[in-house]
Design a protein around this motif. Structure first.
Motif, PDB file in Angstrom:
ATOM      1  N   GLY A 314      14.675  34.600  10.992  1.00 62.84           N
ATOM      2  CA  GLY A 314      15.819  35.480  10.489  1.00 62.84           C
ATOM      3  C   GLY A 314      15.584  36.950  11.101  1.00 62.84           C
ATOM      4  N   LEU A 315      14.735  37.386  12.212  1.00 65.55           N
ATOM      5  CA  LEU A 315      14.069  38.406  12.459  1.00 65.55           C
ATOM      6  C   LEU A 315      15.258  39.007  13.678  1.00 65.55           C
ATOM      7  CD1 LEU A 315      11.674  39.902  11.786  1.00 65.55           C
ATOM      8  CD2 LEU A 315      10.624  39.368  13.937  1.00 65.55           C
ATOM      9  N   ASP A 316      15.862  39.987  13.571  1.00 64.71           N
ATOM     10  CA  ASP A 316      16.681  40.579  14.535  1.00 64.71           C
ATOM     11  C   ASP A 316      15.853  41.314  15.649  1.00 64.71           C
ATOM     12  OD1 ASP A 316      18.723  42.083  15.805  1.00 64.71           O
ATOM     13  OD2 ASP A 316      19.939  42.583  14.073  1.00 64.71           O
ATOM     14  N   LEU A 317      15.879  40.899  16.667  1.00 67.49           N
ATOM     15  CA  LEU A 317      14.904  41.288  17.464  1.00 67.49           C
ATOM     16  C   LEU A 317      15.196  42.752  17.911  1.00 67.49           C
ATOM     17  CD1 LEU A 317      14.240  38.379  20.183  1.00 67.49           C
ATOM     18  CD2 LEU A 317      13.295  38.933  17.849  1.00 67.49           C
ATOM     19  N   ALA A 318      16.666  43.156  18.096  1.00 69.23           N
ATOM     20  CA  ALA A 318      17.043  44.365  18.419  1.00 69.23           C
ATOM     21  C   ALA A 318      16.808  45.423  17.457  1.00 69.23           C
ATOM     22  CB  ALA A 318      18.697  44.314  18.921  1.00 69.23           C
ATOM     23  N   GLU A 320      14.318  45.247  15.055  1.00 65.68           N
ATOM     24  CA  GLU A 320      13.194  45.352  14.879  1.00 65.68           C
ATOM     25  C   GLU A 320      12.424  45.925  15.943  1.00 65.68           C
ATOM     26  OE1 GLU A 320      11.873  44.928  11.937  1.00 65.68           O
ATOM     27  OE2 GLU A 320      13.775  44.493  10.982  1.00 65.68           O
ATOM     28  N   ASP A 321      13.157  46.356  17.029  1.00 63.88           N
ATOM     29  CA  ASP A 321      12.372  47.048  18.471  1.00 63.88           C
ATOM     30  C   ASP A 321      11.330  45.880  18.784  1.00 63.88           C
ATOM     31  OD1 ASP A 321      11.940  48.584  20.370  1.00 63.88           O
ATOM     32  OD2 ASP A 321      10.425  49.952  19.219  1.00 63.88           O
ATOM     33  N   LEU A 322      11.879  44.662  19.024  1.00 65.31           N
ATOM     34  CA  LEU A 322      10.988  43.534  19.447  1.00 65.31           C
ATOM     35  C   LEU A 322      11.778  43.077  20.985  1.00 65.31           C
ATOM     36  CD1 LEU A 322      10.168  41.562  16.284  1.00 65.31           C
ATOM     37  CD2 LEU A 322       8.685  43.318  17.467  1.00 65.31           C
ATOM     38  N   GLU A 323      12.439  43.844  21.319  1.00 67.41           N
ATOM     39  CA  GLU A 323      13.263  43.416  22.760  1.00 67.41           C
ATOM     40  C   GLU A 323      12.569  44.435  23.828  1.00 67.41           C
ATOM     41  OE1 GLU A 323      17.453  44.238  22.874  1.00 67.41           O
ATOM     42  OE2 GLU A 323      17.081  46.032  21.622  1.00 67.41           O
ATOM     43  N   PRO A 352      19.531  39.584  23.093  1.00 67.39           N
ATOM     44  CA  PRO A 352      18.325  40.470  23.377  1.00 67.39           C
ATOM     45  C   PRO A 352      17.178  39.801  24.543  1.00 67.39           C
ATOM     46  CG  PRO A 352      17.885  39.871  21.008  1.00 67.39           C
ATOM     47  CD  PRO A 352      19.466  39.358  21.455  1.00 67.39           C
ATOM     48  N   TRP A 353      16.572  40.611  25.164  1.00 68.59           N
ATOM     49  CA  TRP A 353      15.338  40.132  25.948  1.00 68.59           C
ATOM     50  C   TRP A 353      14.299  40.351  25.077  1.00 68.59           C
ATOM     51  CZ3 TRP A 353      15.668  37.685  30.636  1.00 68.59           C
ATOM     52  CH2 TRP A 353      17.001  37.813  31.303  1.00 68.59           C
ATOM     53  N   PRO A 354      13.516  39.068  24.692  1.00 68.98           N
ATOM     54  CA  PRO A 354      12.515  39.432  23.679  1.00 68.98           C
ATOM     55  C   PRO A 354      11.026  40.020  24.353  1.00 68.98           C
ATOM     56  CG  PRO A 354      12.834  37.008  24.273  1.00 68.98           C
ATOM     57  CD  PRO A 354      13.826  37.933  24.825  1.00 68.98           C
ATOM     58  N   TRP A 362       3.488  39.974  16.043  1.00 70.23           N
ATOM     59  CA  TRP A 362       4.489  39.874  14.548  1.00 70.23           C
ATOM     60  C   TRP A 362       3.987  38.589  13.964  1.00 70.23           C
ATOM     61  CZ3 TRP A 362       7.858  36.836  12.258  1.00 70.23           C
ATOM     62  CH2 TRP A 362       8.378  37.343  11.114  1.00 70.23           C
ATOM     63  N   TRP A 363       4.159  37.563  14.601  1.00 67.18           N
ATOM     64  CA  TRP A 363       3.941  36.069  14.295  1.00 67.18           C
ATOM     65  C   TRP A 363       2.427  36.017  13.718  1.00 67.18           C
ATOM     66  CZ3 TRP A 363       6.570  32.585  12.291  1.00 67.18           C
ATOM     67  CH2 TRP A 363       6.339  31.302  12.145  1.00 67.18           C
ATOM     68  N   GLN A 364       1.563  36.572  14.457  1.00 62.69           N
ATOM     69  CA  GLN A 364       0.047  36.594  13.894  1.00 62.69           C
ATOM     70  C   GLN A 364       0.021  37.142  12.303  1.00 62.69           C
ATOM     71  OE1 GLN A 364      -2.071  34.837  15.481  1.00 62.69           O
ATOM     72  NE2 GLN A 364      -0.597  34.268  17.106  1.00 62.69           N
ATOM     73  N   VAL A 365       0.614  38.143  12.178  1.00 61.71           N
ATOM     74  CA  VAL A 365       0.469  38.678  10.848  1.00 61.71           C
ATOM     75  C   VAL A 365       1.580  38.012   9.904  1.00 61.71           C
ATOM     76  CG1 VAL A 365       1.052  40.774   9.627  1.00 61.71           C
ATOM     77  CG2 VAL A 365       0.018  40.891  11.867  1.00 61.71           C
ATOM     78  N   ASN A 366       2.724  37.616  10.387  1.00 59.95           N
ATOM     79  CA  ASN A 366       3.513  37.217   9.290  1.00 59.95           C
ATOM     80  C   ASN A 366       3.710  35.554   9.168  1.00 59.95           C
ATOM     81  OD1 ASN A 366       4.987  39.582   8.376  1.00 59.95           O
ATOM     82  ND2 ASN A 366       4.721  40.036  10.417  1.00 59.95           N
TER      83      ASN A 366
END
Length: 434
Positions: A314-318, A320-323, A352-354, A362-366
């Motif tokens: 459900g993460l919006d990469l754009a 959440e500044d993950l692009e 977006p370009w991830p 992010w995945w390591q934390v969440n």
């Protein structure tokens, strides 16, 4: 077609009923805009980066252009008719809107004959039937359903499906007609006609692969989890144009262990990595997220892997500044170069370009919030309430998946039309919420 329709478009005045002398340049601009916006809309309703509010803005512009043609009267009619000399989807759409609004049987007959002869224009005709409010189709749709010609009956059935209007005994008769049953099977699945499930299952034995796929899809939507599911799984191993769609459908309903086996089978096939990535998003098992993150280092796969990651988390990469910034020389997909044989739309366009490093952090934390083996869709388990929320706020490809999940969870529920005019979708969503 008697169901109420909330559409406010084109009800203030009939098409081509001029109130004052038209300005030729302006009318031509309305026609050109209507054609371009209709084509743009056909792309956006399947786009991975478009939400309902953006579709609504485009629909308002398209409605304004169609209203401009309506006000211009006979002059607009002449321009629209002239555009049919090179019949395309846009010209067919504009003319069909006019024919329906003015209830012009001669023009509508001409358009139907043209659409039957020119498949390229056919989509424009069907989309016009989906655009207009249901009350404007009363009588017109009935005449199509009662026609002795299979093509016209199919148009009538398609119109009913787009407006969630059940043609009842007409559909039942059509299911028994071999010449007519392909469209009937599609419509039965979309309308949730569980009583017609046996006819859909009968189509699984058809010699045509496309018919078998549509039969399996309809039967799955209507609740079958045996023969239909086996057919869809078989399609994933055969290649061909139905392979990806079959995999996406099957993986939405298979239990985790069986989904894992199917994904392994896809992974063993040559040139199947894109189907595998999309399939992981459909299966929704967070177990595969680390592998998706690894694929983000490949420019050919990065954006698609990012989309599947977002489909699960459900993460919006754009947002959440993950692009990342787009690379200078990205590896493009299919294009619209007429000299290139590969002219299909690039399915990664708009994604977006991830940033793989940030996403991995992010995945390591969440990641602990997403238990393995549990189907996760846009950040949460698949429930009716969550799918309704995705239909309201998600991106179009997510919304299409949410509509499928809703019907798969409750066989008999009509398949929500995520390509309908935005105001109609918003009204239907308000009814579903209530």
């Amino acid at each position: 077609m008697d169901r109420a329709d909330p559409d406010p478009v084109n009800t203030a005045h009939p098409m081509f009923a001029a109130a004052r002398p038209p300005i030729p340049f302006v009318v031509q601009q309305h026609l050109d805009n209507a054609s371009v916006l209709r084509s743009t809309r056909a792309v956006l309703v399947r786009a991975p980066h478009v939400q309902l509010h953006r579709l609504s803005r485009l629909d308002e512009r398209l409605a304004a252009s169609l209203d401009g043609l309506a006000i211009a009267g006979d002059f607009a009619r002449g321009l629209c008719m002239a555009a049919l000399e090179t019949p395309g989807r846009g010209a067919m759409f504009a003319n069909a809107i006019g024919a329906i609004d003015t209830r012009d049987p001669a023009l509508l007959e001409r358009l139907l004959s043209l659409a039957e002869a020119v498949p390229e224009a056919r989509v424009g005709l069907v989309s016009a039937f989906g655009w207009v409010p249901a009350p404007e189709l009363r009588g017109i749709t009935r005449a199509l359903l009662d026609s002795p010609h299979a093509f016209r009956r199919d148009i009538g059935l398609a119109a009913c499906a787009m407006h969630h209007a059940d043609p009842q005994t007409v559909l039942e008769t059509a299911m028994a007609d071999e010449e007519h049953s392909a469209q009937a099977i599609v419509v039965a699945g979309k309308l949730g006609r569980i009583d017609l499930l046996p006819g859909c299952l009968g189509g699984l034995m058809h010699e045509d692969a496309g018919r078998r796929f549509e039969s399996a899809r309809a039967a799955l939507l209507l609740g079958d989890r045996q023969a239909a599911l086996r057919m869809l799984v078989a399609f994933t191993g055969e290649g061909g144009p139905c392979q990806a769609a079959a995999a996406m459908l099957a993986l939405k309903v298979l239990p985790a262990e069986q989904a894992h086996a199917l994904l392994q089978s896809i992974a063993r096939k040559e040139d199947s990595v894109r189907i595998l990535i999309r399939g992981i998003g459909a299966a929704g098992d967070p177990h595969y997220v680390p592998w998706l993150i690894a694929q983000m280092g490949d420019l050919k796969l990065a954006r698609l892997a990012g989309e599947s990651f977002s489909t699960i988390t459900g993460l919006d990469l754009a947002a959440e500044d993950l692009e990342l910034k787009p690379p200078e020389n990205p590896v493009a997909g299919p294009n619209d170069n007429p000299d290139d044989e590969d002219v299909a739309m690039d399915e990664d366009e708009g994604l977006p370009w991830p940033d793989a490093e940030k996403i991995d952090a992010w995945w390591q934390v969440n990641g602990h919030r997403f238990p393995h083996g549990i189907r996760c869709f846009v950040g949460e388990p698949v429930t009716q309430g969550h799918c309704l929320a995705v239909l309201k706020t998600g991106f179009q490809r997510q919304r299409i998946a949410a509509a499928e999940h809703l019907s798969l969870m409750a066989p008999g529920r009509p398949l929500f039309n995520a390509a309908a005019p935005a105001w109609r979708q918003q009204w239907l969503l308000s009814q579903m919420e209530a």
